[in-house]
Design a protein around this motif. Structure first.
Motif, PDB file in Angstrom:
ATOM      1  N   ASP A  54     -67.901  76.517  36.191  1.00  0.00           N
ATOM      2  CA  ASP A  54     -68.509  75.285  35.682  1.00  0.00           C
ATOM      3  C   ASP A  54     -69.872  75.660  35.098  1.00  0.00           C
ATOM      4  OD1 ASP A  54     -69.756  72.857  35.211  1.00  0.00           O
ATOM      5  OD2 ASP A  54     -68.918  71.900  37.005  1.00  0.00           O
ATOM      6  N   LEU A  55     -69.932  75.839  33.780  1.00  0.00           N
ATOM      7  CA  LEU A  55     -71.151  76.314  33.138  1.00  0.00           C
ATOM      8  C   LEU A  55     -72.244  75.258  33.103  1.00  0.00           C
ATOM      9  CD1 LEU A  55     -69.510  78.322  30.225  1.00  0.00           C
ATOM     10  CD2 LEU A  55     -70.515  79.218  32.334  1.00  0.00           C
ATOM     11  N   GLU A  56     -71.867  73.987  33.116  1.00  0.00           N
ATOM     12  CA  GLU A  56     -72.879  72.931  33.155  1.00  0.00           C
ATOM     13  C   GLU A  56     -73.549  72.872  34.526  1.00  0.00           C
ATOM     14  OE1 GLU A  56     -71.493  69.155  31.877  1.00  0.00           O
ATOM     15  OE2 GLU A  56     -70.886  69.848  29.886  1.00  0.00           O
ATOM     16  N   LYS A  57     -72.792  73.114  35.553  1.00  0.00           N
ATOM     17  CA  LYS A  57     -73.324  73.087  36.912  1.00  0.00           C
ATOM     18  C   LYS A  57     -74.150  74.339  37.215  1.00  0.00           C
ATOM     19  CE  LYS A  57     -71.816  72.390  41.704  1.00  0.00           C
ATOM     20  NZ  LYS A  57     -70.625  72.199  42.587  1.00  0.00           N
ATOM     21  N   HIS A  58     -73.839  75.429  36.511  1.00  0.00           N
ATOM     22  CA  HIS A  58     -74.516  76.705  36.768  1.00  0.00           C
ATOM     23  C   HIS A  58     -75.075  77.262  35.458  1.00  0.00           C
ATOM     24  CE1 HIS A  58     -72.844  76.782  40.836  1.00  0.00           C
ATOM     25  NE2 HIS A  58     -71.692  76.431  40.305  1.00  0.00           N
ATOM     26  N   PRO A  59     -76.130  76.656  34.910  1.00  0.00           N
ATOM     27  CA  PRO A  59     -76.685  77.078  33.622  1.00  0.00           C
ATOM     28  C   PRO A  59     -77.276  78.481  33.645  1.00  0.00           C
ATOM     29  CG  PRO A  59     -78.129  75.465  34.674  1.00  0.00           C
ATOM     30  CD  PRO A  59     -76.861  75.484  35.477  1.00  0.00           C
ATOM     31  N   LYS A  62     -75.218  81.289  31.583  1.00  0.00           N
ATOM     32  CA  LYS A  62     -75.436  81.491  30.150  1.00  0.00           C
ATOM     33  C   LYS A  62     -76.755  82.205  29.894  1.00  0.00           C
ATOM     34  CE  LYS A  62     -76.052  79.313  25.658  1.00  0.00           C
ATOM     35  NZ  LYS A  62     -76.113  78.068  24.862  1.00  0.00           N
ATOM     36  N   GLU A  63     -77.791  81.848  30.642  1.00  0.00           N
ATOM     37  CA  GLU A  63     -79.088  82.489  30.465  1.00  0.00           C
ATOM     38  C   GLU A  63     -78.989  83.992  30.690  1.00  0.00           C
ATOM     39  OE1 GLU A  63     -82.036  81.226  29.366  1.00  0.00           O
ATOM     40  OE2 GLU A  63     -80.767  79.516  28.881  1.00  0.00           O
ATOM     41  N   LYS A  90     -72.669  79.823  21.850  1.00  0.00           N
ATOM     42  CA  LYS A  90     -72.122  78.955  22.886  1.00  0.00           C
ATOM     43  C   LYS A  90     -71.166  79.785  23.731  1.00  0.00           C
ATOM     44  CE  LYS A  90     -69.365  74.752  23.593  1.00  0.00           C
ATOM     45  NZ  LYS A  90     -68.590  73.676  22.932  1.00  0.00           N
ATOM     46  N   ASP A  92     -68.218  79.605  26.155  1.00  0.00           N
ATOM     47  CA  ASP A  92     -67.220  78.627  26.603  1.00  0.00           C
ATOM     48  C   ASP A  92     -65.819  79.112  26.213  1.00  0.00           C
ATOM     49  OD1 ASP A  92     -66.335  76.124  27.702  1.00  0.00           O
ATOM     50  OD2 ASP A  92     -66.040  75.415  25.651  1.00  0.00           O
TER      51      ASP A  92
END
Length: 209
Positions: A54-59, A62-63, A90, A92
């Protein structure tokens, strides 16, 4: 006659191999072992346990991957002479693969993106030792396929990558690739894979308009 200058003109896909901070790998693995959302339906592999991050929950994920993408872009610019590739991207999706004995990834590509990668998190010694008992692609290796075999052509029909914890391989998403099976029971070859969409400055300006 003298040869005054000789330059090799590279032709084909640019593939980058990087060594990643093991603490980041441990963090990805720890989180990966808690994931529940299966991703098998979207993937080509004959692997039972593949789960989506879950990339939104674990930003932070991406960093951390920014440096990998920027490293690929820097190398690609030198390789191709093309300075136009933008560092904006992006990530994803991102998923984890828990590969067991007899499971494998067939030859495939990743459509709908620009780059793909594999990062090895667990590489069992039992699997690697199978190399002495097999012919062809060693057990659990990643294979890259490009071009066709022909005399006097510099094509890479099969380039194999030996998995190693902390090694990341990034390549164009339309490059054919696969992961071979292994026979060792009771061990797991764990890797993280993801897709990268490169976002150009033109696209960003269109979105603002």
């Amino acid at each position: 006659m003298k040869i005054l200058y000789h330059e090799y003109l590279p032709f084909g896909p640019y593939v980058a191999k990087m060594e990643i901070d093991l603490k980041f790998c441990e963090r990805l693995l720890k989180l990966g072992k808690t994931l529940k959302k299966k991703h098998n339906a979207e993937l080509a592999g004959a692997i039972e346990h593949e789960y989506l991050y879950d990339l939104e929950k674990h930003p932070w994920i991406k960093e951390e991957f920014k440096i990998c993408v920027n490293t690929w872009i820097t190398g690609y610019k030198k390789f191709s002479g093309d300075p136009s590739v933008e560092p904006n991207f992006k990530l994803d999706p991102l998923w984890i693969n828990f590969q067991k004995a007899e499971e494998y990834n067939p030859v495939h590509i990743h459509p709908g993106c620009h780059l793909s990668f594999v990062l090895y998190l667990e590489v069992p010694e039992e699997m690697l030792k199978e190399k002495v008992r097999t012919r062809g692609i060693p057990a659990g290796y990643t294979g890259l396929m490009y071009g066709e075999h022909s005399d006097l052509f510099c094509t890479i029909v099969n380039r194999v990558i030996k998995p190693k914890v902390g090694t990341l391989v990034m390549f164009p998403s339309n490059l054919k690739h696969f992961a071979s099976h292994f026979e060792s029971q009771g061990v797991t070859r764990t890797s993280v894979s993801g897709n990268i969409i490169l976002i150009s400055a033109d696209i960003k300006e269109e979105k603002k308009a």
